[in-house]
Design a protein around this motif. Sequence first.
Motif, short mmCIF file in Angstrom:
data_model
loop_
_atom_site.label_atom_id
_atom_site.label_comp_id
_atom_site.label_asym_id
_atom_site.label_seq_id
_atom_site.Cartn_x
_atom_site.Cartn_y
_atom_site.Cartn_z
N LYS A 216 -0.30 3.91 3.71
CA LYS A 216 -1.57 3.72 3.00
C LYS A 216 -1.58 2.52 2.07
O LYS A 216 -2.53 1.75 2.04
N ASP A 217 -0.57 2.37 1.25
CA ASP A 217 -0.54 1.27 0.29
C ASP A 217 -0.32 -0.05 1.01
O ASP A 217 0.72 -0.24 1.67
N PRO A 218 -1.27 -1.02 0.92
CA PRO A 218 -1.11 -2.29 1.62
C PRO A 218 0.16 -3.05 1.25
O PRO A 218 0.77 -3.71 2.10
N THR A 219 0.58 -2.93 -0.02
CA THR A 219 1.80 -3.64 -0.44
C THR A 219 3.02 -3.07 0.27
O THR A 219 3.89 -3.82 0.75
N ALA A 222 2.90 -4.10 3.91
CA ALA A 222 3.29 -5.51 4.05
C ALA A 222 4.80 -5.66 3.99
O ALA A 222 5.40 -6.42 4.77
N ASP A 248 -4.85 -3.01 6.53
CA ASP A 248 -4.62 -3.86 5.37
C ASP A 248 -3.14 -3.87 5.01
O ASP A 248 -2.51 -2.82 4.92
N GLY A 249 -2.61 -5.07 4.82
CA GLY A 249 -1.19 -5.25 4.53
C GLY A 249 -0.48 -5.97 5.66
O GLY A 249 0.55 -6.62 5.44
N SER A 446 -10.88 -2.75 -0.60
CA SER A 446 -9.54 -2.61 -0.06
C SER A 446 -9.09 -3.89 0.63
O SER A 446 -7.96 -4.35 0.45
N ASN A 449 -8.52 -6.80 -2.04
CA ASN A 449 -7.36 -6.55 -2.90
C ASN A 449 -6.04 -6.57 -2.13
O ASN A 449 -4.98 -6.70 -2.73
N SER A 450 -6.11 -6.41 -0.80
CA SER A 450 -4.87 -6.39 -0.02
C SER A 450 -4.45 -7.78 0.46
O SER A 450 -3.36 -7.94 1.00
#
Length: 638
Positions: A216-219, A222, A248-249, A446, A449-450
Motif C-alpha cells: 500500500k505505501d508507495p515509498t 518503490a 503508485d511507487g 495519492s 504525493n507518490s
Amino acid sequence: MTVGDMALAGNSETVQQTGSSLQWRTVGTDTFNSLVAAVTSLGGQSGSAVSVERILSMIQASSAPANLVQNADQNWGADVSTFGRKMADIESRANRARKDLDSARQDQSAARHRLNEADRSGVGLPLQMRPILVLAVNGATERIAGAKQRLAALDEERQGADSSVASSILTQRQLYSSARNAMPNPPTISAGVRVSALMPDGTTRTISAVDLAKLKDPTSIARVWQALTPAQREQLIADFPLLIGNLDGIALRDRNTANVITATEHRGELEKQIRMLRLLEKEYGAEQLYADKISGLHGEIKSLDAILGDRNWKYSEKKDPNGLSFGMYRVFDENQKQSDQVGAVLVGFNPLRDSIITFQGTLDPQTGNIPSWMTQVGVVVPGTNSKLAEFTADLDRGKNLFRKSGTKTGYFTWHGAPMPEFDLPTHVVDPAEQGLSDTAAPRLASFANSLALPSGTALVPIAHSYGAAVLGTAEMLGLRADRIVYVAPAGLGHDVTGVPDFPYTKDKPHFVLQARNDTVVGWNQGSSMFQLGHGDTNPLDTPGVTRLETGYLDTRDPDAGTIESPGGMETHSSPFAPDSTSVRNITRVVTGESVSLYHANDADWVYGGRTMQRLEVTDSGAGKREEKISSVDLSRVG
C-alpha cells in the motif's frame, strides 16, 4: 444407391422438430435480457469508483454477440424447419412414385410371365390375347420409365434442397463464428508469478504483484521494486500489467511498459467491438444504427494510437496544433538537446476506472523516474467532457504548455478517474454533481504525493473547470505541491471553505485565471444548492488565491482579440489558447517566473431611463499596463 433413395433419405419429422427447437431456443435472448438488466442496475456515474460508461460499453459489446446468436438460432431454425417440410413433401411424392414403380413392375412381370408360359407350353393364345399382353408389357415398361424419371427428378430436387440448406447453414455458422470471435476476451488474470524480493523490514520473501500492491505505501513499494533485478521486474509486469502499470511507487518507465501492454490489448478489444457493431448493422439492415457508438470507439482508438505512437503511418499527413506529427512528443535531455519522442509515457491506464495518465518529458535512464535536472513538473487535470475518445485534445493542450515552458520542464496529463459529461439533453447536471470529484480527488492526491521527485523539483498542478474541484478536494486530503493553478474553476470542492483547509498547500501560492465572460462556470461559482455545485467558496475572490490576467488570444497580436473575444461557451476553454497571455501566465507559474495580475474592466455610468446604470468597458482590463509579481513568493516585480 438406386433411383429415389436420395429423395427418401433422412427423417423429415426429426428435422422439423430440430428446426422448431432452434427457433424457440432463447439462449441469446436470455443472455441479452440479463445484460440489459445489468445495464439498468448500474445507476449514475457520480460517486462510482469505476467508469459506468465503460462498463455500459462492455455490456453493450457483450450483448451484440448474444443478439447475433439469437438471430442465427432463429434463421437457422427457420431454414431447417423449411427444409424439413420440403423433405416431407419430396418424401411423399417419392413414395407415390415408388408405389407406381412397384405396381408397373408387377404388371410388366405378370404380362411377360403369361407370354413366356404360352410360348414354353406350345399352347397358343387366343388371337386377340397376344397383342393385349404385348401392349400390357409395353405400357408397364413406359410406366416404369415414367416412375423412374419422377424419382430421378425428386432426387435432383432433394439434392437442390440439401445444397440450399447447406449454404444457409454455412451462413449461420459464419454468424456463430463472428459472434464467438467478437466476444470480449476473458480478462487477463495473474498467474501468481513470484520473485524473491528484499522487503522494507530487511527480510527476503518471494512475492507476487498482488503481494507488492498489498504493501500500500508507495515509498515501501518503490524500495522493493528498485531492489528487484530487471528480469524480476519484467516477470511481474508480464504477469499482471494492469496492476503494475497503475501502482503508485512503481518507476514511471516500468509503469509505461506495463500500460503499453494493457492499452494495446484494449485497443484490440475496441476494434473487435466495431466489427461486431458493423455485423449487427448488416444483420438488421440498418447501416447507421450504431453510428454514434462506432464514432466514439474510433475516437478512443485514435487517442490510444496517439499515446502509443505505433501507428503514426495512419496519420502521416496530420500535424497537431504544435506542428508535431501525430504520435510524436518533443522532449529535451540533460544538455537541453531537443528530440522528438515516439509516443507519450503512459504512466496510468485502466479503462475500467476510466484512468489515463501520460507524461511528456525525458525520464532518468537509471531510475526510470523524473531526472534530477528537471526543475519543475506540471500536472494538468482536465475537466468536463474529458474522456478517452477525446483525449487527443488533452494531449495537445499538454504539448502546448510543454512548448512554452522551457527545456527543464515535464508535464503529466492526469485523467485518473471518470470526468462528467455535458451533453444536451441527457447530461445536463452531471458537471454540477459532487460524487465524481469525491472519487477522483484521493486518486490525484495519492498519485501526486507518490511521485519520486528530485530535491528542488517543483510540482505544479493546473486544473481546468471540474478538474479544479478535484484538485481542491485533493489538496484538502493532503496533496502536496509547490504552486497551484486553477483555470476557469467550477469550484474548490463542496467541503472546502477556503485555502486554510489545505494542510500542505495552504501556504503555497495559488492562482486563478478565467475569462471575464465565462458563461459555463461564471454564474454558479461559490454555490452548492440542492447538493449541486462545488462549494460555497468562490475561487475568484477567496483569500489566498491570486487572480492573473488572461489578456489577449495572441500576445504578439492584440488585434486578434482578448480571451473574451470568442464569446459563448468557447470562453470557458479560451484561456488555453496556445499563444495567449493566459498560457504565458500559466507556464510562468510552472517555471517560477513573474506573472501579471488581473485587472477588472473599467466601467462607465450612463443614464438608463430614470436611473444610472453601470456598464463595463469591454476589453479595457486586458489593455491596462501589466502589474507583475513573483509566482514563487508573490512579491512585486519591477
